[in-house]
Scaffold this motif. Sequence first.
Motif, PDB file in Angstrom:
ATOM      1  N   THR A  92       0.810  -1.220   0.000  1.00 57.93           N
ATOM      2  CA  THR A  92       0.000   0.000   0.000  1.00 57.93           C
ATOM      3  C   THR A  92       0.844   1.271   0.000  1.00 57.93           C
ATOM      4  OG1 THR A  92      -0.132  -0.069   2.421  1.00 57.93           O
ATOM      5  CG2 THR A  92      -1.912  -1.142   1.182  1.00 57.93           C
ATOM      6  N   SER A  93       2.131   1.140  -0.259  1.00 60.33           N
ATOM      7  CA  SER A  93       3.024   2.301  -0.213  1.00 60.33           C
ATOM      8  C   SER A  93       2.760   3.243  -1.390  1.00 60.33           C
ATOM      9  CB  SER A  93       4.482   1.851  -0.243  1.00 60.33           C
ATOM     10  OG  SER A  93       4.843   1.471  -1.557  1.00 60.33           O
ATOM     11  N   SER A  94       3.352   4.409  -1.320  1.00 59.74           N
ATOM     12  CA  SER A  94       3.205   5.378  -2.409  1.00 59.74           C
ATOM     13  C   SER A  94       3.911   4.908  -3.680  1.00 59.74           C
ATOM     14  CB  SER A  94       3.749   6.741  -1.979  1.00 59.74           C
ATOM     15  OG  SER A  94       5.132   6.630  -1.673  1.00 59.74           O
ATOM     16  N   ALA A  96       3.365   2.049  -5.011  1.00 60.13           N
ATOM     17  CA  ALA A  96       2.388   1.256  -5.758  1.00 60.13           C
ATOM     18  C   ALA A  96       1.573   2.167  -6.671  1.00 60.13           C
ATOM     19  CB  ALA A  96       1.464   0.520  -4.789  1.00 60.13           C
ATOM     20  N   LEU A  97       1.257   1.679  -7.845  1.00 60.63           N
ATOM     21  CA  LEU A  97       0.429   2.442  -8.776  1.00 60.63           C
ATOM     22  C   LEU A  97      -1.012   2.474  -8.291  1.00 60.63           C
ATOM     23  CD1 LEU A  97       1.767   0.987 -12.144  1.00 60.63           C
ATOM     24  CD2 LEU A  97       2.295   3.209 -11.138  1.00 60.63           C
ATOM     25  N   SER A  98      -1.682   3.584  -8.533  1.00 60.09           N
ATOM     26  CA  SER A  98      -3.096   3.693  -8.168  1.00 60.09           C
ATOM     27  C   SER A  98      -3.951   3.043  -9.261  1.00 60.09           C
ATOM     28  CB  SER A  98      -3.497   5.160  -8.011  1.00 60.09           C
ATOM     29  OG  SER A  98      -3.517   5.788  -9.286  1.00 60.09           O
ATOM     30  N   TYR A  99      -5.199   2.760  -8.929  1.00 59.04           N
ATOM     31  CA  TYR A  99      -6.131   2.227  -9.925  1.00 59.04           C
ATOM     32  C   TYR A  99      -6.271   3.202 -11.094  1.00 59.04           C
ATOM     33  CZ  TYR A  99      -7.653  -1.517  -6.827  1.00 59.04           C
ATOM     34  OH  TYR A  99      -7.697  -2.636  -6.036  1.00 59.04           O
ATOM     35  N   ASP A 100      -6.360   4.514 -10.764  1.00 62.61           N
ATOM     36  CA  ASP A 100      -6.518   5.518 -11.818  1.00 62.61           C
ATOM     37  C   ASP A 100      -5.337   5.522 -12.780  1.00 62.61           C
ATOM     38  OD1 ASP A 100      -9.003   6.331 -10.914  1.00 62.61           O
ATOM     39  OD2 ASP A 100      -8.195   8.020  -9.737  1.00 62.61           O
ATOM     40  N   GLU A 101      -4.114   5.373 -12.248  1.00 61.48           N
ATOM     41  CA  GLU A 101      -2.942   5.343 -13.127  1.00 61.48           C
ATOM     42  C   GLU A 101      -2.992   4.151 -14.076  1.00 61.48           C
ATOM     43  OE1 GLU A 101       0.984   6.965 -11.107  1.00 61.48           O
ATOM     44  OE2 GLU A 101      -0.152   5.694  -9.716  1.00 61.48           O
ATOM     45  N   ASN A 103      -5.613   2.269 -14.940  1.00 63.04           N
ATOM     46  CA  ASN A 103      -6.737   2.401 -15.867  1.00 63.04           C
ATOM     47  C   ASN A 103      -6.444   3.436 -16.945  1.00 63.04           C
ATOM     48  OD1 ASN A 103      -8.333   0.419 -14.698  1.00 63.04           O
ATOM     49  ND2 ASN A 103      -9.268   1.854 -13.255  1.00 63.04           N
ATOM     50  N   SER A 111       1.013   8.390 -17.650  1.00 61.78           N
ATOM     51  CA  SER A 111       1.251   9.053 -16.361  1.00 61.78           C
ATOM     52  C   SER A 111       2.713   8.973 -16.010  1.00 61.78           C
ATOM     53  CB  SER A 111       0.418   8.417 -15.264  1.00 61.78           C
ATOM     54  OG  SER A 111       0.720   7.054 -15.131  1.00 61.78           O
TER      55      SER A 111
END
Length: 111
Positions: A92-94, A96-101, A103, A111
């Motif tokens: 869960t660290s920064s 890690a890519l977000s779902y938005d990135e 998608n 991005s």
Amino acid sequence: IRRGNRYAQAGADCVFVPDMELLDEIEIETLAGEIRCPLNVIAGKRTPSVPRLQELGVARLSFGPRPMRAALHFLRGMAREWRAEGTYSALTSSAALSYDEVNGWFAGRES
């Protein structure tokens, strides 16, 4: 060089020279200059930057299994944390890519 030119003579589109972390700039430039078709090298610890490879005459850069090995290294660290600590900070660290990135990649947004 002789083998690369034999491949070129036989119709190869390019010649891939494996690098076991031994090729330096002088060797890469020599290969690019003496092999009579485009040269492909694999990125490694000692590999010059992309702009420098272009200056040396390299036509194609490959990464081989190295991105997968880097991803597996990260996964192994997460698994060790789960097993040893029972926590999920690497997951869960920064870093890690977000779902938005992710998608966004599939929607054509970089991005």
